[in-house]
Structure formats: structure tokens, C-alpha cells
Design an enzyme around this catalytic site. Structure first.
Site, short mmCIF file in Angstrom:
data_model
loop_
_atom_site.label_atom_id
_atom_site.label_comp_id
_atom_site.label_asym_id
_atom_site.label_seq_id
_atom_site.Cartn_x
_atom_site.Cartn_y
_atom_site.Cartn_z
N CYS A 106 46.28 83.47 20.62
CA CYS A 106 45.66 84.33 21.63
C CYS A 106 46.52 84.38 22.90
CB CYS A 106 44.24 83.83 21.90
SG CYS A 106 43.20 84.92 22.88
N HIS A 107 46.04 83.79 24.01
CA HIS A 107 46.81 83.73 25.25
C HIS A 107 47.71 82.49 25.32
CE1 HIS A 107 43.93 86.81 26.39
NE2 HIS A 107 44.61 87.04 27.49
N GLY A 108 47.60 81.59 24.34
CA GLY A 108 48.43 80.39 24.31
C GLY A 108 49.92 80.66 24.42
N GLN A 110 51.43 82.57 26.24
CA GLN A 110 51.86 82.75 27.63
C GLN A 110 52.54 81.48 28.16
OE1 GLN A 110 47.99 84.02 29.29
NE2 GLN A 110 49.07 85.86 29.99
#
Length: 172
Positions: A106-108, A110
């Protein structure tokens, strides 16, 4: 024989399923899972689930000396906080340089962008983060799971079965 060890790094406002599914799947497979956060103690997900971080980020030693065989970076809003903490970026870079498998969903990813680890690497992420990955030089793929060497990435909670299947292949 010692149990295999995994490090999961998160903070408040994690995507609940993206932390809990890997946590329980790894425990089921016999892993000791350390959870690190900016400070030791409870962290709460976006949907109200709480877990206890048994380590403050500052207490995490080098990946090799701790015997870790995996790093997991769940998504949600936690990565936005984590990527601003130099110690977190140091930990991620330590895992990368050691060749230990890393998994981000997911946003990991980033956090991997901030650590400058995605240039030329195949990866995926949540759709709203895709442009950021591309700008960081990642070879973005819109797929449920993307494996590039020791790196496993996925897009969202629906991809968790594919994500963890590939993660488990990496750690035997």
C-alpha cells in the site's frame, strides 16, 4: 533451533489488515515478530485495532546482528510519519544492504522511496502513490504483487493473500 525473526515497522494510523495479516501469518509459521514504532507501546490502526510495539525504533540494532530474516512495512497513513524519522530510514537501508527480504504494501513503499531504494526496481503500491514511485525511478507495475530480488510489494488489502504467499516463499 531458534525461531526465525521478522521486524515489522509501523506507527499510529496503520492500515489494520496490512499489519495484522502479516503479523499473524508470520507467527503461524513460527516466526518471532518484533514490532517497532517511533516509541515502544501501543499503536492504533485506522480502523481502531491496537497492537503493542515492543521496540522503539531507536532500540533496533543492525539487521544482521539481530538475526532478522524479513522486514515488513505495512501501509495506511503510518508510512507518512515513519518516512520522516531518520532512524527508520537507517533501519530500512541496513536491511537493504544486508540483502534480507523486505516486504512493503500500500503506502509502505513510500518509506523505500525516502530511503532511495527503488530506482530501477520493479515495484507496486497503492494507486495514489504510483506517481511518487515512478518519480523515484521505480519500474511501476499495477499488479497484486511484484517481486524484484529480495523486494516484495503489493497494492492494497485485497492483495494480502498474494503478498504473503510471495513473502513466505522468500523466507522459506
Amino acid at each position: 533451533m531458534n525461531a526465525k525473526k521478522a521486524l515489522l515497522i509501523s506507527a499510529d494510523n496503520f492500515e489494520d489488515s496490512e499489519l495484522l495479516y502479516p503479523l499473524y501469518r508470520l507467527r503461524e509459521a513460527g516466526f518471532h515478530v518484533d514490532i517497532a514504532a517511533p516509541a515502544a507501546g501501543p499503536i492504533t490502526g485506522m480502523h481502531g485495532y491496537a497492537v503493542t510495539a515492543n521496540l522503539a525504533a531507536d532500540a533496533v540494532e543492525s539487521a544482521g546482528s539481530c538475526g532478522y530474516s524479513l522486514l515488513v512495512l505495512p501501509g495506511g497513513k503510518a508510512p507518512a510519519t515513519l518516512r520522516t524519522i531518520p532512524k527508520i530510514i537507517d533501519i530500512v537501508n541496513d536491511f537493504a544492504s544486508s540483502g534480507i527480504p523486505m516486504a512493503a504494501i500500500c503506502h509502505g513503499p513510500q518509506i523505500l522511496v525516502t530511503a532511495r531504494l527503488l530506482r530501477g526496481r520493479h515495484a507496486t503500491c497503492y494507486k495514489t502513490v504510483a506517481d511518487e514511485l515512478k518519480e523515484a525511478g521505480a519500474l511501476y507495475e499495477d499488479a497484486p504483487v511484484v517481486v524484484d530480488g529480495n523486494l516484495v510489494t503489493s497494492r492494497m488489502p485485497d492483495d494480502l493473500p498474494d503478498f504473503m504467499r510471495e513473502v513466505m516463499k522468500k523466507v522459506g
